[in-house]
Design a protein around this motif. Structure first.
Motif, PDB file in Angstrom:
ATOM      1  N   CYS A 200      -4.289   5.090   2.676  1.00  0.00           N
ATOM      2  CA  CYS A 200      -3.504   3.985   2.128  1.00  0.00           C
ATOM      3  C   CYS A 200      -4.228   3.416   0.909  1.00  0.00           C
ATOM      4  O   CYS A 200      -5.363   2.950   1.014  1.00  0.00           O
ATOM      5  CB  CYS A 200      -3.308   2.899   3.178  1.00  0.00           C
TER       6      CYS A 200
ATOM      7  N   PRO B  63      -4.064   0.637  -2.228  1.00  0.00           N
ATOM      8  CA  PRO B  63      -3.360  -0.606  -2.603  1.00  0.00           C
ATOM      9  C   PRO B  63      -2.474  -0.421  -3.820  1.00  0.00           C
ATOM     10  O   PRO B  63      -2.836   0.263  -4.780  1.00  0.00           O
ATOM     11  CB  PRO B  63      -4.515  -1.587  -2.893  1.00  0.00           C
TER      12      PRO B  63
ATOM     13  N   GLU C  98       0.854  -1.180   0.000  1.00  0.00           N
ATOM     14  CA  GLU C  98       0.000   0.000   0.000  1.00  0.00           C
ATOM     15  C   GLU C  98       0.893   1.234   0.000  1.00  0.00           C
ATOM     16  O   GLU C  98       1.952   1.251   0.640  1.00  0.00           O
ATOM     17  CB  GLU C  98      -0.904   0.034   1.229  1.00  0.00           C
TER      18      GLU C  98
END
Length: 807
Positions: A544, A546, A535
């Motif tokens: 965050c 991915p 992340e």
């Protein structure tokens, strides 16, 4: 009444008057008015790349048959401006902006009619109309739509490598689509033959103002009943408020974060490449495996020492009588990344782990001739363990020596290369009497017994523990249910174990999952990252987000495919391929991120306010009349391909991948891609969605009409598109760089570029449309200046053309 029309001068209609003086007066006024309105292109003259890709600013004057890029002679026009952008230094502005209505005169005029967009121009302007220099506000790229009354904007799932998905940060993209119900076959549905929405993205980026956005006569992007404009720009504020007081002042770079690769005296802003600042951090979860031969490869390499040493500890340290030492080196004679060696005297095992920072090393992991490994020790006598010794040194010495330990009086077994019974693994079972059998398990079933492949070397019992030593060939017929040992791949084997409650094989009493990592005997072994989930954190919106390990265009696949003609990035060990190496690019450049470090915050209250301006040139579309005339325009659909398939961006490492060559030349970095025309065809109705739909039907190929590459200002050198089957150069783009000079320098900012596109058509100065069959192989070659390193470079082909159908 004055309007631009072909061939070049404005044509005017006059009221006819009988008095000679009145006629003369009106004629003079008419000429003055037309001279005032006929100002030519909004952004001045343009170049195209045909035929040889080396644009000559004087070519148009010296060659009377040079293609005429005067868009103002190709119909009428209307202007549209985006909502206002307000930014501070280092701010990324990247989002879908509010809807802008088209001029009411256009809406009224084309209600239930079709407009043919023959080209457009673009700029970024302040409230007084002054152009904002590209080294104040850098257009990284844009996409926009012209939507009709029978269309809508929708948010749909997409590949995470899609640039719009990166913008949204949630795996979705925006798309314009029709609200009409179309019948199949759609190419014969008159109600859906004209697009209700059109997608535009050509010539976007730092080159967007001086790259030609026009089409040959007879070709256009068609929109039924147009009503609105929607844009998603990506802008980066690079304006040094102290040193550049007025548009046209010489460029002086502002503060850059520590991760930036631009030199202190750069003629471009290092932050336009989206370096990952200290506001950004990563979260990485990885699984690891050993490799006894070959190399890990860029996407499987371990990229820092702490991860290396933890992985070795996890994979190889299997008992209390094992010790480990660690070292970090830079040595091109040993394998790059994470390696270790094992020394054992039978009582004590010493492991020496090495992290090698020499990423350019091509040394292999080891020999793979003799390898050894054991499952972790548990100290439990009511458990199953296994030791392997594999010999692969010669054709007559390819054996697997297998030692199994388990309870003495009940059956136990081990399933190879599996984490569950539904993997249908090859399994060795030892029953309570010591009889050994081989099976292929079923999905939660006993499966079927196989013909015997193993030979029993010894079978002993010590207290409650049975030890069985077996030998079998290293390789076996996997199609018949056996496991074949492959020492050229990762050599950490997942295993399932089971213990029964009876001597005879039956339902298990206990079961477990474990693994065994093989190591070279006498030589080093590599540790590779086999599964990495990461992340990118610290984003202003989304927190965050991915990391994208997979990509896709019209073809799905890995972010950087291995051993694929689509991409060379994995082969070149490009840092953009994995989250561990990633130091800059789109993933660190989300909406409202600040591209300076935390201790850098210059001019927080000094806003740059401006809008993006677009001038659309258009004609009225006339549909075909059977037996009388063809349609006035053919609709151009979009063909798209990334040379950096499928990452959507790539790094240009400092020093490049080719020699500097002749004296005075620069180091370069070259990437290539090969694909078929079919790979960029989306067989859906372009009238329903122009974003990616190209249509197909019974098409045999395409006629290419427009081809333009996309790259970023600091390092772009050349861009080539080839017919790989005939080795014919279709298009070569050579960027034209601006140069600082005293006084106003609109569109001449130092270090910024125009990318003259290639066009095909039926006009003077153009080659005929280029036909390419569906199975034609295309090749893209992109070359960058690698004097300095660069993040987030792009090499996508943004093309327009028409499908060619069977008669």
């Amino acid at each position: 009444i004055c309007w631009p029309a072909t061939p070049t001068p404005p044509q005017c209609s006059m009221l006819k008057m009988t008095h000679p003086m009145k006629t003369l007066l009106i004629t003079v006024l008419h000429l003055m008015l037309c001279a005032t309105l006929s100002v030519g292109n909004m952004n001045g003259d343009y170049l195209i790349g045909n035929p040889d890709g080396v644009p000559d600013p004087f070519h148009g004057k010296s060659q009377p048959h040079y293609f005429d890029t005067n868009l103002s002679a190709r119909g009428e026009y209307f202007d549209v401006e985006s909502p206002q952008i307000n930014s501070t230094y280092g701010l990324v502005y990247w989002t879908l902006m509010d809807t802008v209505s088209l001029p009411q005169t256009i809406i009224n005029r084309f209600n239930d009619k079709t407009i043919a967009i023959t080209g457009f121009e673009a700029d970024q302007v302040m409230a007084d109309g002054t152009s904002v220099p590209i080294n104040w506000a850098y257009n990284h790229h844009y996409v926009f739509w012209l939507n009709g009354k029978d269309s809508e904007m929708v948010r749909i799932p997409t590949f995470r490598s899609d640039h719009m998905s990166t913008m949204n940060g949630d795996g979705t993209t925006w798309m314009g689509r029709s609200t009409k119900a179309c019948k199949l076959p759609y190419e014969k549905d008159e109600n859906c033959s004209i697009p209700t929405t059109q997608f535009f993205a050509e010539g976007n980026g730092g080159e967007f103002r001086k790259s030609f956005h026009g089409y040959p006569r007879g070709f256009a992007q068609l929109v039924a009943s147009p009503i609105e404009f929607k844009i998603a720009p990506m802008q980066i504020d690079t304006w040094n408020r102290d040193k550049m007081q007025h548009p046209g002042d010489p460029f002086v770079p502002g503060p850059v974060p520590k991760a930036a690769q631009s030199p202190p005296d750069a003629h471009y802003a290092g932050i336009l490449e989206c370096p990952c600042t200290d506001r950004i951090f990563k979260r990485i979860n990885a699984s690891y495996a050993t490799r006894v031969a070959g190399m890990c490869g860029t996407q499987q390499r371990v990229w820092n020492a702490s991860d290396c040493f933890e992985a070795v500890q996890e994979l190889v340290v299997v008992g209390d009588n094992t010790t480990m030492t660690t070292v970090t080196v830079q040595d091109a004679t040993i394998a790059p990344g994470c390696t270790y060696g094992v020394v054992s005297n039978g009582k004590h095992t010493a492991i020496h782990a090495t992290f090698n920072t020499a990423s350019e090393s091509d040394a292999p992991c080891g020999s793979g001739n003799e390898v050894h490994g054991s499952t972790p020790e548990t100290g439990d006598t009511d458990a199953v363990s296994m030791t392997l010794l594999l010999r692969n040194s010669s054709a007559d010495a390819q054996e697997a020596h297998i030692t199994l330990r388990g309870p003495a009086t009940v059956w136990f077994g081990v399933g190879f290369n599996a984490t569950q019974m539904s993997d249908l693994p090859y399994t060795i079972v030892v029953d309570g009497a010591g009889h050994v059998s081989e099976r292929q398990l079923g999905d939660h079933a006993a499966g079927s017994e196989l013909n015997t492949l193993v030979s029993v070397v010894s079978n002993t019992v010590d207290g409650n523990v049975r030890t069985v030593e077996l030998v079998r060939p290293l390789r076996a017929d996997a199609s018949a249910g056996y496991y074949s040992f492959d020492l050229s791949a990762e050599t950490t084997l997942p295993l399932i174990t089971a213990i029964g409650s009876t001597a005879a094989f039956g339902y298990h009493r206990t079961r477990g999952v474990t693994s065994l990592s093989l190591s070279n005997v006498g030589t080093t072994t590599c540790v590779c990252a086999t599964g990495v989930r990461g992340e990118i954190c610290g984003n202003a919106i989304g927190g965050c987000i991915p990391w994208n390990n997979h990509g896709g265009q019209s073809v799905t696949g890995a972010r950087c495919p291995v051993d694929s003609p689509f991409s060379e990035l994995a082969q070149l060990d490009n840092p953009t391929c994995n989250v561990q190496q990633y130091q800059g690019g789109l993933a660190c450049c989300h909406h409202l991120n600040i591209l300076t470090d935390k201790d850098q915050n210059p001019w927080p209250d000094k806003l740059l306010q401006y809008r993006l301006k677009f001038r659309f040139y258009f004609e009225e579309y006339k549909p075909a009349v059977a037996g009388v005339h063809a349609a006035s325009h053919q609709n151009l659909v979009r063909f798209y391909w990334q040379t950096e398939s499928f990452a959507g961006e790539y790094d240009v490492p400092k020093g490049g991948n080719s020699d500097a060559g002749a004296a005075g030349s620069v180091p370069t970095y070259t990437i290539r891609s090969e694909w078929k025309v079919q790979d960029m065809i989306w067989d859906c109705n372009p009238a329903e969605s122009s974003d990616k739909c190209t249509g197909k039907g019974n098409a045999t190929g395409i006629n290419l009409i427009y081809a333009g590459g996309h790259c970023h200002a600091p390092s772009c050198l050349s861009f080539e598109l080839w017919n790989a089957d005939t080795n014919t150069l279709l298009c070569r783009q050579t960027p034209v760089y601006g140069r600082d000079s005293p006084g106003p320098q609109r569109f001449q900012e130092d270090g910024y570029i125009a990318l003259p596109p290639c066009l095909w058509g039926h006009e003077a100065g153009l080659a005929p449309p280029a036909f390419l069959g569906m199975q034609t192989n295309l090749r893209s070659v992109k070359v960058n200046n690698a004097t300095f390193g660069h993040y987030g470079e792009m090499a996508s082909w943004q093309m327009r053309g028409v499908l060619v159908h069977l008669a």
